[in-house]
Design a protein around this motif. Structure first.
Motif, PDB file in Angstrom:
ATOM      1  N   ALA A  13       0.838  -1.203   0.000  1.00 30.95           N
ATOM      2  CA  ALA A  13       0.000   0.000   0.000  1.00 30.95           C
ATOM      3  C   ALA A  13       0.875   1.256   0.000  1.00 30.95           C
ATOM      4  O   ALA A  13       1.921   1.305   0.627  1.00 30.95           O
ATOM      5  N   THR A  14       0.448   2.269  -0.752  1.00 34.95           N
ATOM      6  CA  THR A  14       1.170   3.541  -0.804  1.00 34.95           C
ATOM      7  C   THR A  14       0.217   4.667  -0.438  1.00 34.95           C
ATOM      8  O   THR A  14      -1.001   4.525  -0.593  1.00 34.95           O
ATOM      9  N   MET A  15       0.763   5.763   0.034  1.00 37.34           N
ATOM     10  CA  MET A  15      -0.058   6.903   0.424  1.00 37.34           C
ATOM     11  C   MET A  15       0.239   8.087  -0.489  1.00 37.34           C
ATOM     12  O   MET A  15       1.402   8.404  -0.755  1.00 37.34           O
ATOM     13  N   HIS A  16      -0.801   8.726  -0.976  1.00 34.44           N
ATOM     14  CA  HIS A  16      -0.628   9.934  -1.775  1.00 34.44           C
ATOM     15  C   HIS A  16      -0.264  11.092  -0.836  1.00 34.44           C
ATOM     16  O   HIS A  16      -0.962  11.350   0.144  1.00 34.44           O
ATOM     17  N   ILE A  17       0.853  11.762  -1.124  1.00 27.91           N
ATOM     18  CA  ILE A  17       1.269  12.892  -0.304  1.00 27.91           C
ATOM     19  C   ILE A  17       0.973  14.174  -1.074  1.00 27.91           C
ATOM     20  O   ILE A  17       1.577  14.420  -2.124  1.00 27.91           O
ATOM     21  N   PRO A  18       0.026  14.982  -0.603  1.00 26.78           N
ATOM     22  CA  PRO A  18      -0.256  16.244  -1.299  1.00 26.78           C
ATOM     23  C   PRO A  18       0.925  17.195  -1.195  1.00 26.78           C
ATOM     24  O   PRO A  18       1.477  17.399  -0.103  1.00 26.78           O
ATOM     25  N   ARG A  19       1.350  17.754  -2.317  1.00 33.40           N
ATOM     26  CA  ARG A  19       2.493  18.670  -2.327  1.00 33.40           C
ATOM     27  C   ARG A  19       1.997  20.111  -2.260  1.00 33.40           C
ATOM     28  O   ARG A  19       1.015  20.459  -2.897  1.00 33.40           O
ATOM     29  N   LYS A  20       2.713  20.925  -1.509  1.00 29.05           N
ATOM     30  CA  LYS A  20       2.377  22.339  -1.419  1.00 29.05           C
ATOM     31  C   LYS A  20       3.183  23.114  -2.456  1.00 29.05           C
ATOM     32  O   LYS A  20       4.362  22.850  -2.664  1.00 29.05           O
ATOM     33  N   ALA A  21       2.533  24.085  -3.080  1.00 21.48           N
ATOM     34  CA  ALA A  21       3.192  24.884  -4.109  1.00 21.48           C
ATOM     35  C   ALA A  21       4.370  25.646  -3.522  1.00 21.48           C
ATOM     36  O   ALA A  21       4.267  26.235  -2.449  1.00 21.48           O
ATOM     37  N   GLY A  22       5.502  25.612  -4.231  1.00 13.29           N
ATOM     38  CA  GLY A  22       6.674  26.386  -3.841  1.00 13.29           C
ATOM     39  C   GLY A  22       7.396  25.900  -2.614  1.00 13.29           C
ATOM     40  O   GLY A  22       8.237  26.618  -2.076  1.00 13.29           O
ATOM     41  N   SER A  57       4.560  21.400  -9.299  1.00 14.34           N
ATOM     42  CA  SER A  57       4.231  21.612 -10.715  1.00 14.34           C
ATOM     43  C   SER A  57       4.917  20.620 -11.644  1.00 14.34           C
ATOM     44  O   SER A  57       4.546  20.517 -12.807  1.00 14.34           O
ATOM     45  N   GLN A  58       5.973  19.915 -11.140  1.00 15.73           N
ATOM     46  CA  GLN A  58       6.810  19.022 -11.948  1.00 15.73           C
ATOM     47  C   GLN A  58       7.644  19.787 -12.978  1.00 15.73           C
ATOM     48  O   GLN A  58       8.168  19.214 -13.939  1.00 15.73           O
ATOM     49  N   PHE A  83      17.693  29.582 -12.394  1.00 14.00           N
ATOM     50  CA  PHE A  83      16.716  29.197 -13.415  1.00 14.00           C
ATOM     51  C   PHE A  83      15.288  29.328 -12.885  1.00 14.00           C
ATOM     52  O   PHE A  83      14.406  29.873 -13.557  1.00 14.00           O
ATOM     53  N   PHE A  84      15.052  28.843 -11.662  1.00  8.12           N
ATOM     54  CA  PHE A  84      13.718  28.928 -11.072  1.00  8.12           C
ATOM     55  C   PHE A  84      13.382  30.345 -10.621  1.00  8.12           C
ATOM     56  O   PHE A  84      12.206  30.682 -10.462  1.00  8.12           O
ATOM     57  N   GLY A  85      14.388  31.159 -10.375  1.00  6.95           N
ATOM     58  CA  GLY A  85      14.136  32.538  -9.966  1.00  6.95           C
ATOM     59  C   GLY A  85      13.747  32.689  -8.514  1.00  6.95           C
ATOM     60  O   GLY A  85      13.180  33.714  -8.123  1.00  6.95           O
ATOM     61  N   GLU A 197       1.337  29.395  -9.975  1.00  6.24           N
ATOM     62  CA  GLU A 197       1.067  28.971  -8.604  1.00  6.24           C
ATOM     63  C   GLU A 197       2.308  28.866  -7.719  1.00  6.24           C
ATOM     64  O   GLU A 197       2.208  29.048  -6.494  1.00  6.24           O
ATOM     65  N   GLU A 198       3.468  28.573  -8.316  1.00  7.03           N
ATOM     66  CA  GLU A 198       4.664  28.355  -7.488  1.00  7.03           C
ATOM     67  C   GLU A 198       5.601  29.556  -7.427  1.00  7.03           C
ATOM     68  O   GLU A 198       6.093  29.908  -6.355  1.00  7.03           O
ATOM     69  N   LEU A 199       5.857  30.173  -8.566  1.00  7.11           N
ATOM     70  CA  LEU A 199       6.828  31.266  -8.616  1.00  7.11           C
ATOM     71  C   LEU A 199       6.524  32.378  -7.614  1.00  7.11           C
ATOM     72  O   LEU A 199       7.442  32.864  -6.936  1.00  7.11           O
ATOM     73  N   PRO A 200       5.242  32.803  -7.454  1.00  2.63           N
ATOM     74  CA  PRO A 200       4.975  33.873  -6.472  1.00  2.63           C
ATOM     75  C   PRO A 200       5.265  33.467  -5.030  1.00  2.63           C
ATOM     76  O   PRO A 200       5.421  34.342  -4.168  1.00  2.63           O
ATOM     77  N   LEU A 201       5.352  32.157  -4.734  1.00  2.00           N
ATOM     78  CA  LEU A 201       5.557  31.694  -3.358  1.00  2.00           C
ATOM     79  C   LEU A 201       7.022  31.416  -3.024  1.00  2.00           C
ATOM     80  O   LEU A 201       7.351  31.128  -1.877  1.00  2.00           O
ATOM     81  N   LEU A 202       7.911  31.487  -4.014  1.00  2.00           N
ATOM     82  CA  LEU A 202       9.321  31.201  -3.768  1.00  2.00           C
ATOM     83  C   LEU A 202       9.982  32.346  -3.000  1.00  2.00           C
ATOM     84  O   LEU A 202       9.661  33.519  -3.207  1.00  2.00           O
ATOM     85  N   ALA A 203      10.902  31.991  -2.103  1.00  2.00           N
ATOM     86  CA  ALA A 203      11.686  33.003  -1.392  1.00  2.00           C
ATOM     87  C   ALA A 203      12.662  33.639  -2.378  1.00  2.00           C
ATOM     88  O   ALA A 203      13.134  32.982  -3.312  1.00  2.00           O
ATOM     89  N   PRO A 204      12.974  34.925  -2.207  1.00  2.00           N
ATOM     90  CA  PRO A 204      13.887  35.587  -3.158  1.00  2.00           C
ATOM     91  C   PRO A 204      15.301  35.022  -3.080  1.00  2.00           C
ATOM     92  O   PRO A 204      15.727  34.504  -2.049  1.00  2.00           O
ATOM     93  N   LEU A 205      16.021  35.138  -4.177  1.00  2.00           N
ATOM     94  CA  LEU A 205      17.415  34.705  -4.218  1.00  2.00           C
ATOM     95  C   LEU A 205      18.272  35.646  -3.378  1.00  2.00           C
ATOM     96  O   LEU A 205      17.963  36.832  -3.251  1.00  2.00           O
ATOM     97  N   PRO A 206      19.366  35.144  -2.772  1.00  2.00           N
ATOM     98  CA  PRO A 206      20.282  36.038  -2.047  1.00  2.00           C
ATOM     99  C   PRO A 206      20.943  37.017  -3.010  1.00  2.00           C
ATOM    100  O   PRO A 206      20.919  36.828  -4.230  1.00  2.00           O
ATOM    101  N   ALA A 207      21.540  38.058  -2.446  1.00  2.00           N
ATOM    102  CA  ALA A 207      22.135  39.118  -3.277  1.00  2.00           C
ATOM    103  C   ALA A 207      23.235  38.586  -4.187  1.00  2.00           C
ATOM    104  O   ALA A 207      23.399  39.048  -5.312  1.00  2.00           O
ATOM    105  N   THR A 208      23.993  37.592  -3.715  1.00  2.00           N
ATOM    106  CA  THR A 208      25.063  37.008  -4.525  1.00  2.00           C
ATOM    107  C   THR A 208      24.904  35.491  -4.543  1.00  2.00           C
ATOM    108  O   THR A 208      24.460  34.901  -3.548  1.00  2.00           O
TER     109      THR A 208
END
Length: 279
Positions: A13-22, A57-58, A83-85, A197-208
């Motif tokens: 038996a396997t369980m479906h794990i719901p993934r959260k965006a970002g 999103s895959q 690449f992901f921003g 759905e995902e890009l707006p939830l990502l944390a910003p990249l560091p300055a460098t």
């Protein structure tokens, strides 16, 4: 045998794990290497494919490297985040030797390589390695390796590449086609779900971006300098004859004593014996 088989069906038996965006990225090396041909000698070199997948999103990032060593692994992550921003809160790698210390890790707890741990701190993300021999801990990356091999490696099999840059340019084009293909069983494409759905939830990249660092030990000389690669860098004079830790990147030299940074210099190149002295 019949009853054993019936019992085995229940234990599968396997369980479906719901993934959260970002929230999470899964990373791995894809199975089949690509080929690069030396234009002068005709020698064939294998290029290894790195895959990073947004689990919700895959949407995938793919890049080829000459080897699977530590520098390639770290560089792949830096390029992936660009690449992901943005950055997710969780990163799930395989138990590769470039990610975890095999000697110190066990079945229940993985110990990260120091440079990989530093990368996580730089991007403010948590690294949670998959357990040993449990590919279901990162099904997106494991499941993505197949389509990536089919769509990219196999699609480029009849083409000849004479440099890594040429190969990666072709990979990026194939990846764009793959990401914009509509899903068969639901609306939209991988890129559209990621963008909306995902890009707006990502944390910003560091300055460098993160730079891979090398750690060494040195003894402070009587002229209150330490030597590294034929160059000399100053530290405060009260540390004369003390052993210090030196963190080296392509651009900087940092000196630590008891985990506290006591000096920082721009790395010197060229003629040996140059001094970098902070007055």
């Amino acid at each position: 045998c019949y009853y054993i088989q019936q019992n085995e069906q229940k234990s599968r038996a396997t369980m479906h794990i719901p993934r959260k965006a970002g929230q999470q990225i899964e990373v791995d090396w894809a199975g089949d290497p690509a080929k690069i041909i030396d234009p002068d000698t005709g020698e064939i070199t294998e290029a290894w494919i790195f895959v990073g997948v947004m689990t919700y999103s895959q949407y995938a990032f793919v890049e080829a490297f000459i080897n699977e060593q530590q520098k390639a692994w770290i560089t792949a992550h830096v390029h992936m985040y660009e690449f992901f921003g943005g950055v997710t809160s969780i990163l799930v790698p395989d138990n590769a030797p470039t990610a975890t210390n095999r000697k110190q890790s066990d079945k229940y707890e993985s110990v990260l390589i120091k440079s990989y741990e530093e990368l996580a701190q730089h991007y403010n993300t948590a690294i949670i390695p998959a357990r040993v021999h449990t590919p279901k801990d990162k099904p997106s990356a494991e499941g993505k390796a197949g389509p990536v091999s089919t769509w990219i490696t196999a699609a480029l099999r009849n083409e000849q590449f004479f440099s890594l840059g040429e190969l990666n340019q072709a990979i990026r084009q194939k990846l764009e086609d793959f990401s914009h293909r509509p899903f068969q069983k639901k609306e939209g494409s991988r890129y559209e779900i990621f963008r909306d759905e995902e890009l707006p939830l990502l944390a910003p990249l560091p300055a460098t971006p993160y730079e891979l660092a090398e750690w060494r030990q040195a003894t402070v000389q009587f002229n209150y300098h330490i030597a590294f690669a034929g160059m000399l860098y100053s530290v405060p004079h009260e540390y004369i004859k003390r052993k210090v830790d030196v963190r080296v990147t392509d651009k900087t030299i940092e000196v630590f004593y008891n985990h506290n940074r006591i000096a920082s210099h721009r790395r010197l190149y060229g003629r040996k014996g140059q001094y970098s002295t902070i007055t």
